[in-house]
Design an enzyme around this catalytic site. Structure first.
Site, mmCIF file in Angstrom:
data_model
loop_
_atom_site.group_PDB
_atom_site.id
_atom_site.type_symbol
_atom_site.label_atom_id
_atom_site.label_comp_id
_atom_site.label_asym_id
_atom_site.label_seq_id
_atom_site.Cartn_x
_atom_site.Cartn_y
_atom_site.Cartn_z
ATOM 1 C CE LYS A 272 32.839 37.495 35.137
ATOM 2 N NZ LYS A 272 31.857 36.960 36.289
ATOM 3 N NE ARG A 346 29.658 45.586 43.473
ATOM 4 C CZ ARG A 346 29.525 44.375 44.339
ATOM 5 N NH1 ARG A 346 30.053 44.852 45.962
ATOM 6 N NH2 ARG A 346 29.216 42.875 43.865
#
Length: 493
Positions: A272, A346
């Protein structure tokens, strides 16, 4: 920090009187106050418009020094959420006046009902008073504000109903603020091991069982997907399992709440930006939500069986970290091609869901996660995106959200979307490409729910706020706690 101790009582000596006021019909049983309000209305200084606040300082010799008028607008347009927000705003005025005791003059709103009106008022006050000052060196002295509640038209038979409404509102506010605290803790202090220890303390306080699995036990469970995400960190992963059995006559019915527990997410090798990392202590907002919800459910002794599961880990970079291009396994047996290490939540959730189904015998699944930026792009910061395989289940959630004011919206889950997460060299890939990111992320988890009724809640928008709301602070909001509780509570009626 303000702590509101709310109780039913007659008006006694207090610092302030708080009067909710509708534009068209509010009759205050006090001639002096009515006269003052009429003068203000003639001068157009106060109309009772929604969100309007006006303070009258008493000049006569009276026990009550200040009168706070809180505009609620038209009674025909008022809702529980509007009441919450108005009373959240009132907290600022109470703080400004440095009031230590307040009398709330309370009348039921006919269309909402006595209990719901009072519950919304108390939630607005209690949630609006939250602050997180733990790490400030110059701490202000903690101020305890006592709010007495009474109304001229509340009879003795209604006192018990009022007290129950107050108790429930205070518990939901407390557990929502508990979730806020968990999210607001910095990642150098809140990592998987410390989160697990904190949950054990919470379980002891609220009345549910907690079991924690270390990295070796997680490996024995073959939770390779979960373990892969945490491989880059020196803070080892923990699987946190919470159990509350309030309906032992129906042990085949078990609702599983599965929360994403990334105590910090750098993105891994799909790194990020700095701006994107600053708030990533909040990537365990889903975990905080299910911890808060099961705490409220257990404390209220609801007649329901609930399992809460959190796969807690950090997603960092090291020589051991997983990489784009890797192929990993999962507890359920499916293989996954890693195309982006920042699509990590996930991967932890699928093993947690499999564990809930296969080991805890969950009959229904709700997973809660700060999963995708796409959810914020599509629905904004205040709305939870929902994927489901059972519309009736979503209907329960939607009705619960109407009660709590937490907005939810069902996303489409057409079969063709599933093709976007199929891999050429493994069973699945962990991202679906450029489009429909919220949907494909949810459907990726849906590949592991084994035909159980399922709701996926993407709370990436509402879980953390960088601007102050009417009763939500900056930082962690506790999103989802009250709605999950309300869904469970409705099943017990």
């Amino acid at each position: 920090m303000y702590n509101f101790l709310v109780k039913k009582s007659k008006c006694t000596e207090t610092d302030a009187l708080l009067i909710p006021y509708f534009e068209e019909k509010t009759n205050i049983p006090n001639e002096e106050i009515n006269n003052k309000i009429n003068i203000l209305k003639k001068k157009e200084q106060f109309k009772g418009s929604y969100g309007e606040i006006f303070n009258i300082t008493r000049t006569t010799d009276d026990n009550i020094q200040d009168i706070i008028l809180l505009g609620l607008g038209k009674e025909t347009e008022i809702t529980k959420e509007k009441i919450r927000r108005a009373f959240g705003k009132a907290v600022n005025e109470i703080k400004r006046l440095k009031s230590k005791s307040v009398f709330l003059r309370f009348d039921s709103v006919e269309a909402i009902g006595l209990e719901n009106t009072l519950k919304a008022m108390v939630e607005g006050l209690a949630l609006g008073s939250y602050s997180f000052n733990k790490y400030k060196s110059d701490k202000k002295e903690e101020v305890e504000v006592t709010v007495h509640i009474g109304g001229h038209n509340i009879n003795e038979e209604e006192v018990e109903l009022c007290e129950k409404a107050i108790d429930e509102a205070m518990l939901l506010s407390e557990t929502t603020c508990l979730a806020r605290d968990l999210v607001n803790e910095p990642a150098n202090n809140m990592y998987p091991e410390t989160l697990a220890k904190e949950v054990k303390n919470i379980g002891s306080k609220y009345g549910f069982e907690v079991e924690v699995f270390d990295e070796n036990q997680i490996e024995e469970l073959k939770m390779e997907s979960f373990l892969s995400v945490g491989k880059g960190s020196d803070n080892l992963p923990r699987l946190i399992v919470m159990r509350y059995f309030g309906d032992k006559d129906n042990m085949d019915q078990r609702l599983a709440l599965v929360g994403k527990g990334l105590t910090y997410d750098s993105g891994g090798y799909s790194l990020k930006t700095n701006a994107g990392m600053v708030t990533m202590k909040a990537d365990m907002g889903g975990a905080a939500s299910v911890i808060g919800a099961i705490s409220a459910i257990a404390k209220r002794n609801l007649k329901i069986n609930v399992i809460a599961v959190v796969a807690a880990c950090e997603n960092l970079i090291s020589g051991h970290a997983y990489k784009p291009g890797d192929i990993i396994g999962s507890m359920e047996g499916k293989t996954i091609e890693i195309l982006n290490t920042d699509a990590e939540g996930r991967l932890t959730l699928i093993d947690a869901v499999t564990y809930a189904i296969e080991k805890e015998k969950a009959s229904e699944i709700i997973d809660v996660a700060t999963l995708t930026g796409a959810a914020v792009v599509s629905l904004g910061e205040d709305v939870t995106a929902v994927i489901t395989n059972k519309d009736e289940f979503y209907g329960e959630l939607r009705e619960a959200s109407y009660e709590t004011g937490e907005k939810v919206w069902q996303m489409p889950s057409f079969e063709d979307y599933g093709k976007l997460i199929k891999s050429n060299i493994a069973d699945l890939k962990n991202i679906g490409g450029k489009y429909a990111g919220t949907i494909t992320a949810g459907l990726f988890i849906g590949e592991f729910i084994q035909n159980k009724p399922w709701l996926h809640l993407d709370i990436a928008g509402p879980a953390f706020s960088e601007k102050k709301g009417d009763y939500c602070p900056t930082g962690g909001t506790g999103a989802g706690v009250r709605t999950l509780y309300e869904l469970a509570n409705r099943r017990c009626k």
